[in-house]
Design a protein around this motif. Structure first.
Motif, mmCIF file in Angstrom:
data_model
loop_
_atom_site.group_PDB
_atom_site.id
_atom_site.type_symbol
_atom_site.label_atom_id
_atom_site.label_comp_id
_atom_site.label_asym_id
_atom_site.label_seq_id
_atom_site.Cartn_x
_atom_site.Cartn_y
_atom_site.Cartn_z
ATOM 1 N N GLN A 182 0.848 -1.194 0.000
ATOM 2 C CA GLN A 182 0.000 0.000 0.000
ATOM 3 C C GLN A 182 0.878 1.236 0.000
ATOM 4 O OE1 GLN A 182 -3.625 0.109 2.294
ATOM 5 N NE2 GLN A 182 -3.137 2.133 3.107
ATOM 6 N N ALA A 183 0.519 2.192 -0.840
ATOM 7 C CA ALA A 183 1.172 3.496 -0.844
ATOM 8 C C ALA A 183 0.234 4.484 -0.160
ATOM 9 C CB ALA A 183 1.465 3.949 -2.270
ATOM 10 N N ASP A 184 0.705 5.112 0.894
ATOM 11 C CA ASP A 184 -0.099 6.118 1.601
ATOM 12 C C ASP A 184 0.130 7.469 0.943
ATOM 13 O OD1 ASP A 184 -1.021 4.230 3.449
ATOM 14 O OD2 ASP A 184 0.789 4.455 4.650
ATOM 15 N N MET A 185 -0.970 8.113 0.578
ATOM 16 C CA MET A 185 -0.878 9.369 -0.167
ATOM 17 C C MET A 185 -0.549 10.527 0.767
ATOM 18 S SD MET A 185 -1.182 8.068 -2.966
ATOM 19 C CE MET A 185 -1.812 6.590 -3.736
ATOM 20 N N THR A 186 0.695 10.551 1.182
ATOM 21 C CA THR A 186 1.173 11.594 2.093
ATOM 22 C C THR A 186 2.343 12.307 1.438
ATOM 23 O OG1 THR A 186 2.644 10.003 3.174
ATOM 24 C CG2 THR A 186 0.461 10.312 4.149
ATOM 25 N N THR A 187 2.764 13.377 2.056
ATOM 26 C CA THR A 187 3.952 14.091 1.602
ATOM 27 C C THR A 187 4.936 14.174 2.774
ATOM 28 O OG1 THR A 187 2.611 15.416 0.087
ATOM 29 C CG2 THR A 187 4.831 16.220 0.579
ATOM 30 N N PRO A 188 6.111 13.536 2.684
ATOM 31 C CA PRO A 188 6.583 12.736 1.541
ATOM 32 C C PRO A 188 5.854 11.393 1.465
ATOM 33 C CG PRO A 188 8.135 12.581 3.346
ATOM 34 C CD PRO A 188 7.106 13.584 3.773
ATOM 35 N N GLN A 189 5.973 10.751 0.288
ATOM 36 C CA GLN A 189 5.303 9.475 0.046
ATOM 37 C C GLN A 189 5.822 8.402 0.991
ATOM 38 O OE1 GLN A 189 3.177 9.145 -2.966
ATOM 39 N NE2 GLN A 189 2.443 7.338 -1.904
ATOM 40 N N ASP B 238 -2.404 -5.108 -3.934
ATOM 41 C CA ASP B 238 -2.229 -3.704 -3.562
ATOM 42 C C ASP B 238 -3.557 -3.070 -3.159
ATOM 43 O OD1 ASP B 238 -0.289 -1.289 -3.600
ATOM 44 O OD2 ASP B 238 -2.060 -0.573 -4.686
ATOM 45 N N THR B 239 -3.530 -2.315 -2.067
ATOM 46 C CA THR B 239 -4.733 -1.629 -1.591
ATOM 47 C C THR B 239 -4.486 -0.127 -1.437
ATOM 48 O OG1 THR B 239 -4.098 -2.327 0.660
ATOM 49 C CG2 THR B 239 -5.802 -3.610 -0.439
ATOM 50 N N SER B 240 -3.601 0.420 -2.268
ATOM 51 C CA SER B 240 -3.363 1.864 -2.232
ATOM 52 C C SER B 240 -4.626 2.616 -2.638
ATOM 53 C CB SER B 240 -2.232 2.244 -3.204
ATOM 54 O OG SER B 240 -1.032 1.581 -2.883
ATOM 55 N N PRO B 241 -4.964 3.691 -1.941
ATOM 56 C CA PRO B 241 -6.133 4.478 -2.355
ATOM 57 C C PRO B 241 -5.849 5.184 -3.679
ATOM 58 C CG PRO B 241 -4.955 5.573 -0.568
ATOM 59 C CD PRO B 241 -4.318 4.236 -0.728
ATOM 60 N N LEU B 242 -6.715 4.951 -4.654
ATOM 61 C CA LEU B 242 -6.561 5.575 -5.965
ATOM 62 C C LEU B 242 -7.740 6.488 -6.241
ATOM 63 C CD1 LEU B 242 -5.377 2.531 -8.135
ATOM 64 C CD2 LEU B 242 -3.964 4.267 -7.017
ATOM 65 N N SER B 243 -7.483 7.540 -6.963
ATOM 66 C CA SER B 243 -8.554 8.445 -7.374
ATOM 67 C C SER B 243 -9.298 7.846 -8.553
ATOM 68 C CB SER B 243 -7.984 9.815 -7.755
ATOM 69 O OG SER B 243 -7.305 10.397 -6.668
ATOM 70 N N GLU B 244 -10.507 8.301 -8.771
ATOM 71 C CA GLU B 244 -11.312 7.797 -9.876
ATOM 72 C C GLU B 244 -10.582 8.007 -11.206
ATOM 73 O OE1 GLU B 244 -15.827 8.253 -11.748
ATOM 74 O OE2 GLU B 244 -15.202 9.447 -10.011
ATOM 75 N N GLY B 245 -10.516 6.955 -11.991
ATOM 76 C CA GLY B 245 -9.868 7.036 -13.293
ATOM 77 C C GLY B 245 -8.392 6.691 -13.296
ATOM 78 N N TRP C 121 -0.728 4.029 -11.410
ATOM 79 C CA TRP C 121 -0.239 3.253 -10.262
ATOM 80 C C TRP C 121 1.276 3.088 -10.324
ATOM 81 C CZ3 TRP C 121 2.371 -1.393 -9.603
ATOM 82 C CH2 TRP C 121 2.362 -1.927 -8.304
ATOM 83 N N LEU C 122 1.811 2.811 -11.522
ATOM 84 C CA LEU C 122 3.258 2.693 -11.676
ATOM 85 C C LEU C 122 3.956 3.986 -11.270
ATOM 86 C CD1 LEU C 122 3.527 0.790 -15.084
ATOM 87 C CD2 LEU C 122 4.044 -0.112 -12.811
ATOM 88 N N SER C 123 3.345 5.109 -11.599
ATOM 89 C CA SER C 123 3.923 6.398 -11.223
ATOM 90 C C SER C 123 3.908 6.582 -9.712
ATOM 91 C CB SER C 123 3.162 7.538 -11.906
ATOM 92 O OG SER C 123 3.662 8.792 -11.512
ATOM 93 N N ILE C 124 2.790 6.221 -9.075
ATOM 94 C CA ILE C 124 2.693 6.329 -7.613
ATOM 95 C C ILE C 124 3.749 5.470 -6.942
ATOM 96 C CG2 ILE C 124 1.221 5.734 -5.640
ATOM 97 C CD1 ILE C 124 -1.185 6.489 -7.421
ATOM 98 N N MET C 125 3.994 4.280 -7.504
ATOM 99 C CA MET C 125 4.971 3.357 -6.934
ATOM 100 C C MET C 125 6.390 3.643 -7.405
ATOM 101 S SD MET C 125 3.472 1.401 -4.851
ATOM 102 C CE MET C 125 1.919 0.647 -4.381
ATOM 103 N N ASN C 126 6.567 4.676 -8.207
ATOM 104 C CA ASN C 126 7.880 5.037 -8.741
ATOM 105 C C ASN C 126 8.508 3.875 -9.512
ATOM 106 O OD1 ASN C 126 9.225 7.847 -8.013
ATOM 107 N ND2 ASN C 126 7.875 7.266 -6.308
ATOM 108 N N MET C 127 7.678 3.175 -10.264
ATOM 109 C CA MET C 127 8.160 2.103 -11.125
ATOM 110 C C MET C 127 8.053 2.601 -12.561
ATOM 111 S SD MET C 127 6.454 -1.229 -9.284
ATOM 112 C CE MET C 127 6.867 -1.656 -7.586
ATOM 113 N N VAL C 128 9.119 3.169 -13.067
ATOM 114 C CA VAL C 128 9.126 3.805 -14.377
ATOM 115 C C VAL C 128 9.525 2.785 -15.431
ATOM 116 C CG1 VAL C 128 10.064 5.669 -15.780
ATOM 117 C CG2 VAL C 128 9.766 5.985 -13.301
ATOM 118 N N PRO C 129 8.646 2.484 -16.383
ATOM 119 C CA PRO C 129 8.998 1.504 -17.429
ATOM 120 C C PRO C 129 10.238 1.933 -18.194
ATOM 121 C CG PRO C 129 6.629 1.988 -17.458
ATOM 122 C CD PRO C 129 7.263 2.985 -16.527
#
Length: 458
Positions: free
Chosen positions: A203-210, A260-267, A273-281
């Motif tokens: 889970q990624a918590d939507m905080t600052t910093p991540q 994964d149970t990270s809170p995601l915004s609609e759409g 998700w890859l961006s949130i997890m910092n997994m850059v293709p």
């Protein structure tokens, strides 16, 4: 259908056996609550919240109850809700229970996914069900969401809730059935799986910093182990949260799948998700060779949603550990039960979509809700097909027993308790067989029409 009917008949007969031969799924301190019975009333103890309630009949006031124990007249006729997970339990009881839930906090009214409740902002209630350690007047603490509980221990809180409505005997039968299904599933998959997949719950918590997290709680560890999988998680001496994304990626090394149970915004979809997890293709980092990434095996638990988009998983996961376990097995072994479509989990990485509640969703009928989804028979051994891909990673698991199952809690029984249970079961075998035959002969000649829902295959 015949085997399911017999299962309920056998459980009913076990219920009728003398008390000393019954396996009580509720009155165990490991579950976080116990009940004490006295002449005319019960005292229910929430051991997690350290609160107690004297459950007395409607009308009389008992003057012999000592200590600071509030008296609650049962059955309760009106209640407010301030903990979402209680709704999943109430569905398994009668309409007297669901209709008593007249109102709820604003977040509960917004996030409720079940069509079984007609709560209102303007209604009043005598009692309020809440989690935590509330000591407010007329508040009843419901602690099924405690992270120290196993899936089966969480399920026992159906009986705790039922005591407030005088439905504890029916609730115990339902919990026994859930336990039977859960343990059948667990035994069948673990007896046939030799090479285990490795799963991490993230889970990624939507905080600052991540901040990133890998779940290590008892529920997650037990569910993954009971699904014949290895758990990817830090050991007990390490932190399970990460502010450094590189350390987080390193901790996921060896994972074949992610839940994964990270809170995601609609759409927000797979690229977001890859961006949130910092997994850059294309970044050529080591995670690109991991099974969960290269095979796109990332699942989410919000596969069943209300019309307004709220996930049903937080509401019902604790009440139905059998479905949670079946989901965990189905994402690994789709052939385990060909007729089963996952309830909550779906392959987010491959673009699968959540499903909405069907119009014919069943309320207040535990028999239908429990028998129309899972078919598990121990006389049908499961072996993964030879064509199924083997686990891709060699893994090291934690030291907290994630490779051993503790869902049935049998190891905590004393030898005397085990002997008592064994004697009761042996003594009832002949009677069970006769009751099953009798039940079969007297069954209706036509199968009843049962409402149930199925979701798309993963």
């Amino acid at each position: 259908m015949f085997k399911a009917s017999i299962a309920w008949a056998l459980l009913a007969l076990l219920w009728a056996l003398p008390a000393q031969s019954q396996t009580n799924p509720g009155n165990d301190t490991a579950n976080g609550w116990i009940v004490e019975s006295y002449a005319g009333y019960n005292i229910l103890h929430n051991l997690i919240a350290q609160t107690s309630y004297a459950l007395v009949p409607q009308g009389p006031v008992f003057t012999n109850i000592t200590g600071n124990v509030p008296q609650i007249q049962v059955p309760i006729t009106s209640a407010a809700i301030d903990t979402l997970d209680i709704l999943g339990f109430a569905e398994l009881l009668s309409s007297n229970v669901t209709s008593s839930f007249t109102t709820g906090s604003s977040n509960i009214l917004l996030a409720n996914t079940s069509p079984c409740f007609t709560m209102s902002n303007n209604a009043t209630a005598t009692y309020t069900f809440a989690n935590g350690t509330s000591t407010a007047n007329n508040t009843i603490v419901f602690s099924a969401n405690d992270p120290s509980l196993t899936p089966i221990q969480k399920a026992s809180w159906l009986i705790y809730l039922a005591y407030f409505y005088n439905e504890e005997r029916a609730a115990q039968l339902t919990v026994l059935n859930i336990m039977s299904q859960y343990n059948c599933i667990k035994t069948r998959v673990n007896s046939g799986v030799k090479e285990k997949y490795a799963i991490a719950w993230t889970q990624a918590d939507m905080t600052t910093p991540q901040v990133y997290e890998i779940r290590v709680d008892t529920y997650a560890k037990t569910l993954i182990a009971d699904a014949a999988a290895k758990m990817i998680a830090p050991n007990s001496a390490q932190d399970s949260t990460y502010s450094n994304v590189g350390n987080f990626h390193l901790a996921l090394k060896g994972a074949d799948m992610l839940l994964d149970t990270s809170p995601l915004s609609e759409g927000e979809l797979w690229p977001q998700w890859l961006s949130i997890m910092n997994m850059v293709p294309g970044a050529s980092l080591f995670y690109e060779s991991e099974g969960y990434y290269k095979n796109r095996k990332v699942y989410r638990a919000d596969g069943l949603v209300s019309k307004t988009g709220y996930s049903n998983f937080p509401e019902r996961y604790a009440a139905r550990p059998d479905l949670a376990l079946m989901d965990m097995i189905a994402i690994q072994y789709p052939t385990f039960q060909n007729t089963y479509n996952t309830t909550w989990l779906y392959n987010f990485a491959l673009g699968s979509s959540p499903q909405s509640f069907p119009a014919n969703y069943v309320c207040n009928n535990a028999y239908v809700m429990l028998t129309n989804q899972i078919s598990c028979y121990l006389d049908e051994p499961f072996t993964p097909p030879a064509t199924q891909a083997a686990p891709t990673n060699e893994t090291e698991t934690d030291d907290g027993g994630s490779n051993s199952s503790s869902g049935d809690q049998s190891s905590s029984l004393s030898s005397g308790s085990k002997a008592g249970i064994a004697i009761g079961v042996i003594a009832g075998v002949a009677a069970l067989g006769g009751a099953a035959f009798w039940f079969y002969r007297r069954r209706p000649t036509a199968e009843p029409s049962h409402n149930f829902y199925k979701m798309d295959e993963i």
